[in-house]
Design a protein around this motif. Structure first.
Motif, mmCIF file in Angstrom:
data_model
loop_
_atom_site.group_PDB
_atom_site.id
_atom_site.type_symbol
_atom_site.label_atom_id
_atom_site.label_comp_id
_atom_site.label_asym_id
_atom_site.label_seq_id
_atom_site.Cartn_x
_atom_site.Cartn_y
_atom_site.Cartn_z
ATOM 1 N N ALA A 99 0.831 -1.202 0.000
ATOM 2 C CA ALA A 99 0.000 0.000 0.000
ATOM 3 C C ALA A 99 0.867 1.253 0.000
ATOM 4 O O ALA A 99 0.559 2.231 -0.696
ATOM 5 C CB ALA A 99 -0.928 -0.004 1.220
ATOM 6 N N GLN A 100 1.967 1.244 0.766
ATOM 7 C CA GLN A 100 2.874 2.395 0.797
ATOM 8 C C GLN A 100 3.497 2.613 -0.572
ATOM 9 O O GLN A 100 3.622 3.752 -1.032
ATOM 10 C CB GLN A 100 3.966 2.181 1.861
ATOM 11 C CG GLN A 100 4.882 3.376 2.028
ATOM 12 C CD GLN A 100 4.139 4.595 2.542
ATOM 13 O OE1 GLN A 100 3.269 4.493 3.383
ATOM 14 N NE2 GLN A 100 4.491 5.765 2.025
ATOM 15 N N ALA A 101 3.875 1.528 -1.249
ATOM 16 C CA ALA A 101 4.430 1.652 -2.594
ATOM 17 C C ALA A 101 3.389 2.230 -3.546
ATOM 18 O O ALA A 101 3.712 3.072 -4.395
ATOM 19 C CB ALA A 101 4.920 0.289 -3.085
ATOM 20 N N SER A 102 2.147 1.816 -3.399
ATOM 21 C CA SER A 102 1.076 2.370 -4.244
ATOM 22 C C SER A 102 0.881 3.852 -3.992
ATOM 23 O O SER A 102 0.677 4.636 -4.929
ATOM 24 C CB SER A 102 -0.237 1.623 -3.985
ATOM 25 O OG SER A 102 -0.131 0.267 -4.349
ATOM 26 N N VAL A 103 0.952 4.268 -2.710
ATOM 27 C CA VAL A 103 0.822 5.686 -2.368
ATOM 28 C C VAL A 103 1.986 6.475 -2.974
ATOM 29 O O VAL A 103 1.797 7.567 -3.521
ATOM 30 C CB VAL A 103 0.743 5.873 -0.833
ATOM 31 C CG1 VAL A 103 0.928 7.326 -0.435
ATOM 32 C CG2 VAL A 103 -0.571 5.338 -0.313
ATOM 33 N N ASP A 104 3.210 5.942 -2.865
ATOM 34 C CA ASP A 104 4.374 6.629 -3.430
ATOM 35 C C ASP A 104 4.242 6.771 -4.943
ATOM 36 O O ASP A 104 4.572 7.831 -5.503
ATOM 37 C CB ASP A 104 5.660 5.873 -3.077
ATOM 38 C CG ASP A 104 5.986 5.933 -1.589
ATOM 39 O OD1 ASP A 104 5.434 6.826 -0.895
ATOM 40 O OD2 ASP A 104 6.778 5.092 -1.120
ATOM 41 N N ILE A 105 3.761 5.747 -5.599
ATOM 42 C CA ILE A 105 3.563 5.806 -7.051
ATOM 43 C C ILE A 105 2.507 6.856 -7.393
ATOM 44 O O ILE A 105 2.667 7.643 -8.334
ATOM 45 C CB ILE A 105 3.183 4.417 -7.604
ATOM 46 C CG1 ILE A 105 4.382 3.475 -7.527
ATOM 47 C CG2 ILE A 105 2.686 4.507 -9.033
ATOM 48 C CD1 ILE A 105 4.051 2.026 -7.824
ATOM 49 N N ALA A 106 1.432 6.890 -6.605
ATOM 50 C CA ALA A 106 0.383 7.883 -6.850
ATOM 51 C C ALA A 106 0.906 9.300 -6.646
ATOM 52 O O ALA A 106 0.577 10.220 -7.421
ATOM 53 C CB ALA A 106 -0.811 7.620 -5.931
ATOM 54 N N ARG A 107 1.739 9.508 -5.612
ATOM 55 C CA ARG A 107 2.317 10.840 -5.378
ATOM 56 C C ARG A 107 3.232 11.243 -6.536
ATOM 57 O O ARG A 107 3.227 12.400 -6.969
ATOM 58 C CB ARG A 107 3.094 10.854 -4.064
ATOM 59 C CG ARG A 107 2.204 10.897 -2.852
ATOM 60 C CD ARG A 107 3.005 10.979 -1.579
ATOM 61 N NE ARG A 107 2.113 10.982 -0.430
ATOM 62 C CZ ARG A 107 2.488 10.648 0.788
ATOM 63 N NH1 ARG A 107 3.741 10.295 1.014
ATOM 64 N NH2 ARG A 107 1.633 10.671 1.775
ATOM 65 N N ALA A 108 4.040 10.314 -7.013
ATOM 66 C CA ALA A 108 4.928 10.612 -8.140
ATOM 67 C C ALA A 108 4.110 10.950 -9.385
ATOM 68 O O ALA A 108 4.453 11.889 -10.132
ATOM 69 C CB ALA A 108 5.853 9.429 -8.405
ATOM 70 N N ASP A 109 3.038 10.204 -9.613
ATOM 71 C CA ASP A 109 2.166 10.506 -10.755
ATOM 72 C C ASP A 109 1.526 11.885 -10.601
ATOM 73 O O ASP A 109 1.414 12.642 -11.582
ATOM 74 C CB ASP A 109 1.084 9.436 -10.902
ATOM 75 C CG ASP A 109 1.621 8.111 -11.419
ATOM 76 O OD1 ASP A 109 2.755 8.115 -11.953
ATOM 77 O OD2 ASP A 109 0.911 7.091 -11.289
ATOM 78 N N ALA A 110 1.107 12.232 -9.380
ATOM 79 C CA ALA A 110 0.499 13.545 -9.148
ATOM 80 C C ALA A 110 1.514 14.662 -9.375
ATOM 81 O O ALA A 110 1.196 15.700 -9.996
ATOM 82 C CB ALA A 110 -0.069 13.618 -7.723
ATOM 83 N N ALA A 111 2.750 14.472 -8.898
ATOM 84 C CA ALA A 111 3.793 15.492 -9.096
ATOM 85 C C ALA A 111 4.096 15.638 -10.584
ATOM 86 O O ALA A 111 4.280 16.765 -11.084
ATOM 87 C CB ALA A 111 5.050 15.119 -8.314
#
Length: 156
Positions: A99-111
């Motif tokens: 889940a943390q990896a998914s959140v990090d990926i989502a943050r990178a996509d948002a940035a």
């Protein structure tokens, strides 16, 4: 016709009884009676086995609970529960890491999306600036008098 002699057959389990009856008229009559005897060996074996089973059951019941095996069983159950808890904990930690990896990926996509939006906005402004005609604004600006600085003048 075949003559069968029951006295010479060892496999035969029958007994032949011969009776001679003499009637008052002096007539002799011979009667043969065949008696078949069944073996009771099977019932004896079944009875002995049944008795052995009953003795074994009574011996097991009279022995009582085995505290050593009960303690070993309890210890094995505790070990199993601890191993299951560790497996569950590892599973949960793996899910949290995923889940943390998914959140990090989502943050990178948002940035990345935000950077793309900023770049698109600045490109739009630049394109708009290139497309419009230049505008000249004229106004009078008063030039201030030059300041004279001397070595003895106080400096603020």
């Amino acid at each position: 016709m075949t003559h069968y002699d029951p006295n010479n057959d060892p496999d035969r389990r029958e007994t032949v009884i011969t009776e001679t009856i003499v009637s008052p008229a002096h007539v002799t009559e011979t009667v043969e009676t065949v008696v078949v005897r069944e073996s009771n060996t099977g019932w004896w074996i079944a009875g002995i086995l049944g008795a052995a089973v009953l003795i074994a059951v009574f011996w097991i019941l009279a022995r009582g609970p085995d505290t050593q095996s009960d303690e070993a069983l309890l210890e094995a159950q505790l070990d199993t529960a601890a191993a299951q808890a560790q497996a569950d904990s590892a599973l949960i930690q793996g899910q949290v890491a995923g889940a943390q990896a998914s959140v990090d990926i989502a943050r990178a996509d948002a940035a990345r999306s935000q950077a793309d939006a900023i770049r698109a906005a600045s490109e739009a402004r630049a394109a708009e600036a290139r497309a419009s005609t230049p505008m000249v604004i004229e106004r009078e600006v008063q030039v201030p008098a030059p300041a004279i600085v001397t070595p003895t003048a106080p400096q603020n």
